[in-house]
Design a protein around this motif. Structure first.
Motif, mmCIF file in Angstrom:
data_model
loop_
_atom_site.group_PDB
_atom_site.id
_atom_site.type_symbol
_atom_site.label_atom_id
_atom_site.label_comp_id
_atom_site.label_asym_id
_atom_site.label_seq_id
_atom_site.Cartn_x
_atom_site.Cartn_y
_atom_site.Cartn_z
ATOM 1 N N PRO A 371 0.809 -1.229 0.000
ATOM 2 C CA PRO A 371 0.000 0.000 0.000
ATOM 3 C C PRO A 371 0.841 1.277 0.000
ATOM 4 O O PRO A 371 0.317 2.351 -0.302
ATOM 5 N N GLU A 372 2.125 1.167 0.335
ATOM 6 C CA GLU A 372 2.998 2.335 0.258
ATOM 7 C C GLU A 372 3.284 2.723 -1.187
ATOM 8 O O GLU A 372 3.702 3.844 -1.464
ATOM 9 N N ARG A 373 3.068 1.791 -2.111
ATOM 10 C CA ARG A 373 3.336 2.066 -3.521
ATOM 11 C C ARG A 373 2.061 2.159 -4.359
ATOM 12 O O ARG A 373 1.975 2.962 -5.290
ATOM 13 N N PHE A 374 1.042 1.357 -4.043
ATOM 14 C CA PHE A 374 -0.174 1.304 -4.854
ATOM 15 C C PHE A 374 -1.383 1.715 -4.030
ATOM 16 O O PHE A 374 -1.647 1.122 -2.969
ATOM 17 N N ASP A 375 -2.115 2.720 -4.498
ATOM 18 C CA ASP A 375 -3.372 3.087 -3.847
ATOM 19 C C ASP A 375 -4.356 1.942 -4.003
ATOM 20 O O ASP A 375 -4.511 1.377 -5.095
ATOM 21 N N GLY A 376 -5.038 1.612 -2.906
ATOM 22 C CA GLY A 376 -5.987 0.501 -2.967
ATOM 23 C C GLY A 376 -5.306 -0.767 -3.433
ATOM 24 O O GLY A 376 -5.797 -1.458 -4.338
ATOM 25 N N ALA A 377 -4.184 -1.097 -2.809
ATOM 26 C CA ALA A 377 -3.342 -2.194 -3.295
ATOM 27 C C ALA A 377 -4.054 -3.536 -3.326
ATOM 28 O O ALA A 377 -3.746 -4.385 -4.168
ATOM 29 N N ASP A 378 -5.018 -3.755 -2.426
ATOM 30 C CA ASP A 378 -5.729 -5.032 -2.383
ATOM 31 C C ASP A 378 -7.013 -5.014 -3.205
ATOM 32 O O ASP A 378 -7.780 -5.980 -3.170
ATOM 33 N N ALA A 379 -7.235 -3.936 -3.947
ATOM 34 C CA ALA A 379 -8.411 -3.840 -4.810
ATOM 35 C C ALA A 379 -7.998 -4.043 -6.260
ATOM 36 O O ALA A 379 -6.907 -3.635 -6.678
ATOM 37 N N LEU A 380 -8.866 -4.658 -7.043
ATOM 38 C CA LEU A 380 -8.626 -4.872 -8.471
ATOM 39 C C LEU A 380 -9.213 -3.704 -9.249
ATOM 40 O O LEU A 380 -10.403 -3.422 -9.157
#
Length: 465
Positions: A371-380
């Motif tokens: 999540p430090e790199r991707f917004d909404g990292a666990d969302a597709l």
């Protein structure tokens, strides 16, 4: 190839198997290798997750989230008994993938000869197939990659697109009238095998042998004892023979291209040529099998995203399919951990000291959910724009076959969604089994149902692939 959920765990690409019960691979409290500022002081961390169990293989992402937060560079004992560092944060992973102090050459492993034999691709060491891009460093890596790049050109990949589409349609034709299929064994597995065989220049009449050998390799420990090593040796023998034939009668194929590059002043030994053809085959099929299988599985579990993509395809658009493949690679990609690296000197990764000779495994699946790199990292999000995922690696070992994988993934996914619009999982999702392993992540089977439809290509589709 008919693996069943009741089988024993499959052997991984490093010869390991996931644990069937807790075996000490992850201690209950602050793990070995956990940075001191994380291991002590303040509120106690929650118990460490168990690694390499069947539950972990089914959904490793909660465990990776724990590691990113509490032990981002984590020393663990693998089921094979080999000790290694797992790198799980995106920034650390990207840095490690490009760090020249982390060698790809197993000779730098500080472990015993027995431990060294438990790393790498099963069977490659005994078959003398080690001298390929995944096991060497510059300057040999630079030389071999330059040679392969001359044969594996963007023009060749672009010209190959019609053949990939033909293979895709013929495979779908082989089961579309039944209204049901196992998408792994009837589609995701044969498509990249036939495609890479065509690219390499393997004659059509020999491609079923390659399919059998590759099937044994992808099953790993699920087949007869020693089956992987025997298949790799058979493949090596065939490739050496094919190289001799291509030298006498070259064609417009990848192996002929390697030979021409070698004959025009570059140096490529016979063993190097065989090893390069082997790794192109191995890397070119197993990753794509998992890319297709994981992508379909993910979309079946995200109906809104799937319907969005289907509407885009029905409108004749390709942009969402292109960004969607990249997002599917990030979200649940085919390569869970990057292949082995070994510290050539003491170094620090993410604040953690790593000793000379220690194996290091960069966890791509964990880094790509950071999540430090991707917004909404666990969302597709199939339309995700800022998506510099690590699914194809980073640095000098960035996947040479990425354009081919993208081509096959887009053709497979786009065609399936257009020709089988009501594609759905057959059976309980809880019954699906993931192949146990360390490097690759993929399903054993993916049974689906759909409304039967007509074949597109006349003739016996399976015999004319």
């Amino acid at each position: 190839m008919n693996d069943s959920p009741a089988e024993t765990p499959a052997e991984a690409s490093d010869g390991t198997t996931p644990a069937e019960a807790p075996d000490g691979t992850a201690p209950a409290e602050a793990p070995a290798g956990c940075p001191a500022h994380l291991a002590g002081g303040g509120a106690a961390a929650p118990p460490a997750p168990e690694l390499f169990t069947w539950e972990f293989a089914t959904d490793p992402y909660p465990a990776y989230a724990w590691l990113r937060e509490h032990s981002p560079v984590h020393r663990t004992t693998l089921p094979s008994g080999v000790e290694a560092w797992l790198v799980t944060r995106y920034a650390d992973a990207r840095e490690a993938l490009a760090d020249s102090r982390l060698s790809k050459n197993p000779a730098h492993h500080a472990g015993s000869a027995h431990a060294k034999g438990k790393t790498g691709i099963p069977g490659e060491r005994n078959a003398e197939l080690m001298t390929h891009l995944l096991n060497i460093d510059p300057p040999d890596h630079t030389r071999l990659r330059r040679l392969v790049s001359k044969a594996f050109t963007p023009r060749r990949i672009a010209e190959f697109a019609p053949r990939v589409q033909e293979l895709t349609d013929r495979l779908i034709d082989s089961f579309i009238e039944k209204g049901e299929a196992d998408l792994i064994h009837e589609f995701a597995f044969p498509l990249p095998i036939y495609a890479i065989c065509d690219l390499l220049g393997v004659p059509r009449e020999d491609q079923d042998d390659f399919r059998d050998w590759a099937g044994m390799m992808i099953r790993h420990g699920g087949g007869p004892r020693g089956g992987v090593a025997r298949s790799v040796k058979k493949m090596r023998g065939y490739l050496l023979e094919l190289i001799h034939r291509k030298r006498e009668d070259p064609g417009d194929d990848l192996i002929s291209g390697l030979i021409r590059a070698s004959d025009h002043g570059e140096h490529l030994t016979e063993n190097e040529a065989a090893a390069m053809a082997f790794i192109l085959l191995f890397a070119g099929f197993e990753t794509t099998v998992n890319l297709i299988g994981n992508s379909v599985h993910t979309l079946l579990g995200h109906p809104e995203q799937r319907e969005r993509l289907q509407r885009s395809l029905a409108a004749g658009e390709t942009e969402l399919l292109a960004t969607g493949i990249e997002e599917l690679l990030r979200y649940d990609g085919p390569v869970e951990l990057a292949t082995w690296r070994y510290a050539t000197e003491p170094l620090t990764i993410g604040g953690q000291r790593v000793g000379e000779g220690d194996p290091v495994l960069v966890v791509l699946a964990a880094a790509d959910r950071d999540p430090e790199r991707f917004d909404g990292a666990d969302a597709l999000d199939l339309a995700r724009r800022d998506n510099q995922h690590l699914g194809y690696g980073h640095g000098i070992h960035y996947c040479l076959g990425a354009p081919l994988a993208r081509l096959e993934g887009q053709a497979a996914l786009g065609t399936l969604l257009k020709r089988l619009p009501d594609l759905r999982l057959a059976g309980d999702p809880a019954d699906l089994r993931w192949r146990g392993g360390l490097i690759m992540r993929g399903l054993r089977t993916l049974p689906v149902e759909f409304t039967p439809g007509p074949a597109l290509i006349e003739g016996d589709t399976l015999s004319t692939l």
